[in-house]
Every structure is written in C-alpha cells, then in structure tokens.
Design an enzyme around this catalytic site. Structure first.
Site, PDB file in Angstrom:
ATOM      1  N   SER A   7       0.980  -1.107   0.001  1.00  0.00           N
ATOM      2  CA  SER A   7      -0.053  -0.051  -0.134  1.00  0.00           C
ATOM      3  C   SER A   7       0.858   1.402  -0.115  1.00  0.00           C
ATOM      4  O   SER A   7       1.447   1.337   1.082  1.00  0.00           O
ATOM      5  CB  SER A   7      -0.928  -0.084   1.185  1.00  0.00           C
ATOM      6  OG  SER A   7      -1.405   1.263   1.595  1.00  0.00           O
ATOM      7  N   HIS A  32      -1.090  -1.491  -4.268  1.00  0.00           N
ATOM      8  CA  HIS A  32      -2.502  -1.219  -3.708  1.00  0.00           C
ATOM      9  C   HIS A  32      -2.596   0.385  -3.354  1.00  0.00           C
ATOM     10  O   HIS A  32      -1.744   0.941  -2.713  1.00  0.00           O
ATOM     11  CB  HIS A  32      -2.391  -1.937  -2.251  1.00  0.00           C
ATOM     12  CG  HIS A  32      -3.888  -1.774  -1.541  1.00  0.00           C
ATOM     13  ND1 HIS A  32      -4.811  -2.626  -1.780  1.00  0.00           N
ATOM     14  CD2 HIS A  32      -4.259  -1.116  -0.580  1.00  0.00           C
ATOM     15  CE1 HIS A  32      -5.925  -2.583  -0.896  1.00  0.00           C
ATOM     16  NE2 HIS A  32      -5.445  -1.480  -0.027  1.00  0.00           N
ATOM     17  N   ASP A  34      -4.781   3.331  -1.508  1.00  0.00           N
ATOM     18  CA  ASP A  34      -5.870   3.437  -0.899  1.00  0.00           C
ATOM     19  C   ASP A  34      -6.515   4.934  -1.031  1.00  0.00           C
ATOM     20  O   ASP A  34      -5.847   5.908  -0.485  1.00  0.00           O
ATOM     21  CB  ASP A  34      -5.232   3.306   0.768  1.00  0.00           C
ATOM     22  CG  ASP A  34      -5.030   1.911   1.115  1.00  0.00           C
ATOM     23  OD1 ASP A  34      -6.022   1.247   1.116  1.00  0.00           O
ATOM     24  OD2 ASP A  34      -4.127   1.529   1.500  1.00  0.00           O
ATOM     25  N   MET A  36      -9.328   7.527   0.077  1.00  0.00           N
ATOM     26  CA  MET A  36     -10.000   7.882   1.080  1.00  0.00           C
ATOM     27  C   MET A  36     -10.529   9.216   1.000  1.00  0.00           C
ATOM     28  O   MET A  36      -9.832  10.133   0.684  1.00  0.00           O
ATOM     29  CB  MET A  36      -9.080   7.731   2.430  1.00  0.00           C
ATOM     30  CG  MET A  36      -8.371   6.558   2.834  1.00  0.00           C
ATOM     31  SD  MET A  36      -7.385   6.668   4.127  1.00  0.00           S
ATOM     32  CE  MET A  36      -6.638   5.207   4.187  1.00  0.00           C
ATOM     33  N   HIS A  65      -8.283   0.405  -4.005  1.00  0.00           N
ATOM     34  CA  HIS A  65      -9.439   0.211  -2.670  1.00  0.00           C
ATOM     35  C   HIS A  65     -10.019   1.500  -2.408  1.00  0.00           C
ATOM     36  O   HIS A  65      -9.299   2.452  -1.740  1.00  0.00           O
ATOM     37  CB  HIS A  65      -8.223  -0.374  -1.411  1.00  0.00           C
ATOM     38  CG  HIS A  65      -9.093  -0.365  -0.304  1.00  0.00           C
ATOM     39  ND1 HIS A  65      -8.303  -0.778   0.874  1.00  0.00           N
ATOM     40  CD2 HIS A  65     -10.358  -0.597   0.052  1.00  0.00           C
ATOM     41  CE1 HIS A  65      -9.186  -0.831   1.814  1.00  0.00           C
ATOM     42  NE2 HIS A  65     -10.491  -0.809   1.191  1.00  0.00           N
ATOM     43  N   MET A  67     -12.425   3.648  -0.434  1.00  0.00           N
ATOM     44  CA  MET A  67     -12.767   3.777   0.937  1.00  0.00           C
ATOM     45  C   MET A  67     -13.488   5.296   0.942  1.00  0.00           C
ATOM     46  O   MET A  67     -13.189   6.185   1.507  1.00  0.00           O
ATOM     47  CB  MET A  67     -11.817   3.924   1.960  1.00  0.00           C
ATOM     48  CG  MET A  67     -11.242   2.433   2.264  1.00  0.00           C
ATOM     49  SD  MET A  67      -9.631   2.709   3.245  1.00  0.00           S
ATOM     50  CE  MET A  67      -8.527   2.627   1.908  1.00  0.00           C
ATOM     51  N   MET A 136     -10.985  -6.741   5.583  1.00  0.00           N
ATOM     52  CA  MET A 136     -10.253  -5.776   6.348  1.00  0.00           C
ATOM     53  C   MET A 136      -9.740  -6.407   7.828  1.00  0.00           C
ATOM     54  O   MET A 136     -10.884  -6.846   8.541  1.00  0.00           O
ATOM     55  CB  MET A 136     -11.234  -4.471   6.561  1.00  0.00           C
ATOM     56  CG  MET A 136     -11.188  -3.545   5.211  1.00  0.00           C
ATOM     57  SD  MET A 136      -9.975  -3.180   4.512  1.00  0.00           S
ATOM     58  CE  MET A 136      -9.109  -2.027   5.850  1.00  0.00           C
ATOM     59  N   ASP A 170      -6.039  -6.889   4.275  1.00  0.00           N
ATOM     60  CA  ASP A 170      -5.568  -5.527   4.387  1.00  0.00           C
ATOM     61  C   ASP A 170      -5.598  -5.034   5.822  1.00  0.00           C
ATOM     62  O   ASP A 170      -6.797  -4.833   6.370  1.00  0.00           O
ATOM     63  CB  ASP A 170      -6.627  -4.457   3.630  1.00  0.00           C
ATOM     64  CG  ASP A 170      -5.803  -3.342   3.259  1.00  0.00           C
ATOM     65  OD1 ASP A 170      -4.716  -2.870   4.076  1.00  0.00           O
ATOM     66  OD2 ASP A 170      -6.637  -2.481   2.525  1.00  0.00           O
TER      67      ASP A 170
END
Ligand code: DX5
Ligand code: ZN
Length: 214
Positions: A7, A32, A34, A36, A65, A67, A136, A170
């Site tokens: 990540s 990966h 992330d 957010m 991913h 979020m 998660m 993760d």
C-alpha cells in the site's frame, strides 16, 4: 499463488517515484492504492491526479481500494487510469449488483471489502458475481494499526463460501502474522508500514517472499 500488494499510503511521498522503482525492482506485481474521502473513513489520502502521475511508471497491476461513500462516482476515472482491480466497501453500497456490473463491464476484477465488524455471511448472495473479497483486518482509515485476529476466522469463512475467489487481506500485516493469513486462505496480501519500514523496501519485500515460499 500468493501475491504481495504494497500500500503506497506508507510510501515516502516526497520520493514516490524512487519508492515505486524500488518496488518494481523487488518484483512487486500489485500496487495497492488506498483512496480515502474523509467521509467513509476519518482520513483523506490521495485521488486520481496522483494515480494519473504514477500509473505510467508502474508495470504491476493497480489495485484500487475505494474507501469512499459514493464509489459509483469514481469507477470510470480509475478504469481510465488502468486499474486492474477495483474494490468497493459493502458498508456504503445499496445496489451492489449494479456497481459490480459497472466495474466488470470494463474487463477488470471487481472486489467487495468488508470491515472487521461486517459479517462474511452478508456476501452469500453476491459471492458468485464478484472476483475478490477484501477482508479488512483493521478499521479502515490509517496505516500502521494493529491486526485484528478475528480476521483469520473471516478469511476461512470466505474460503468456505468459495474455493476459487481471490481473498485479499488488508491492515496490520507483518512478517510475524502473514503466514497465518495465508494459511487461513488469503492470496493477496496488502502491507503498508511493514513494506516501507526503515525505507528498506527491497529487503522487506524479500523477507515477505521468503515466507510465501515456505
Ligand atoms: C487502511 C488501508 C490499508 C493500510 C495498510 O485503511 O486500507 O491499506 O494502508 O497499512 P498497514 O499495513 O500499515 O496496516
Ligand atoms: Zn487498503
């Protein structure tokens, strides 16, 4: 086959290009990312402008991913940037079949992430339509949190639902617990702080790969 997906949330943003090069040299096949939004999770990371800059430098697969509270609004932009996997959170999707179709019609893999307190059995009616479940093992929002061991049971439960689905895990994964994660049935391992720790990406990745081969 088990893969490591570092990540980049834990990368050195001042020197992201060098970190990406080091990952490629360490034979990383998945990166990966992330994303957010400060709504679904109490943190804001980066978005498509950053991914646009780094995508041409990455030979590995981009694993997104999301979020975010309205993931359907972001699918197209990450598809255009070359995402190979897009994962949305179960907790924010009212119309899961619709969003999974939106992802899959682009010929890429569609994943559903479940938070530590979201039960695996909620996926029973959708499991055959998706490519990946992201279990998660921390509450999402930050790198460097402690692994929640109940995730191991949940990985086993997903594996019971499907022997072929990709299981990504993760949060809080390190050299000490990764073997248990794999033994429970996971095949895509996300690691942030334990890959970028001490800035020794190459050594850290090698240590993960040694364990994968055991
Ligand atoms: C958490 C993110 C993770 C996180 C992993 O919200 O989804 O990908 O960055 O970082 P570590 O491995 O440090 O827990
Ligand atoms: Zn993640």
């Amino acid at each position: 086959m088990v893969h490591l997906a570092p990540s980049i949330l834990s990368a050195n943003f001042l020197n992201l290009g060098a970190d990406l090069d080091e990952m490629e040299n360490a034979d990383i096949k998945y990166i990966h990312v992330d994303i957010m939004d400060g709504h679904f999770v109490p943190n804001i990371s980066f978005g498509s402008p950053v991914i646009k800059s780094i995508a041409p430098h990455i030979k590995g697969n981009i694993d997104v991913h999301l979020m975010v509270t309205n993931p359907e609004d972001y699918i197209d932009q990450y598809v255009k940037l070359g995402a190979k996997i897009i994962t949305v959170h179960y907790e924010v999707c009212t119309h899961l079949n619709r969003i999974i179709s939106m992802i899959k019609k682009n010929g890429i893999l569609a994943g559903i992430a479940i938070n530590p307190a979201t039960p695996v059995n909620l996926l029973v009616d959708i499991i055959d339509s998706i490519d990946l479940v992201l279990v998660m093992s921390v509450d999402p929002g930050f790198g460097g949190q402690e692994f929640i061991t109940h995730a191991l049971t949940k990985i086993e439960q997903v594996r019971e639902l499907s022997s072929t689905i990709l299981i990504e895990v993760d949060g809080g994964i390190n050299l000490h617990n990764v073997k248990q994660v794999i033994n429970s049935g996971a095949n895509l391992i996300v690691a942030g702080s334990s890959v970028f720790e001490n800035g020794k990406i190459n050594d850290n990745v090698k240590n993960f790969y040694k364990i994968f081969e055991e």
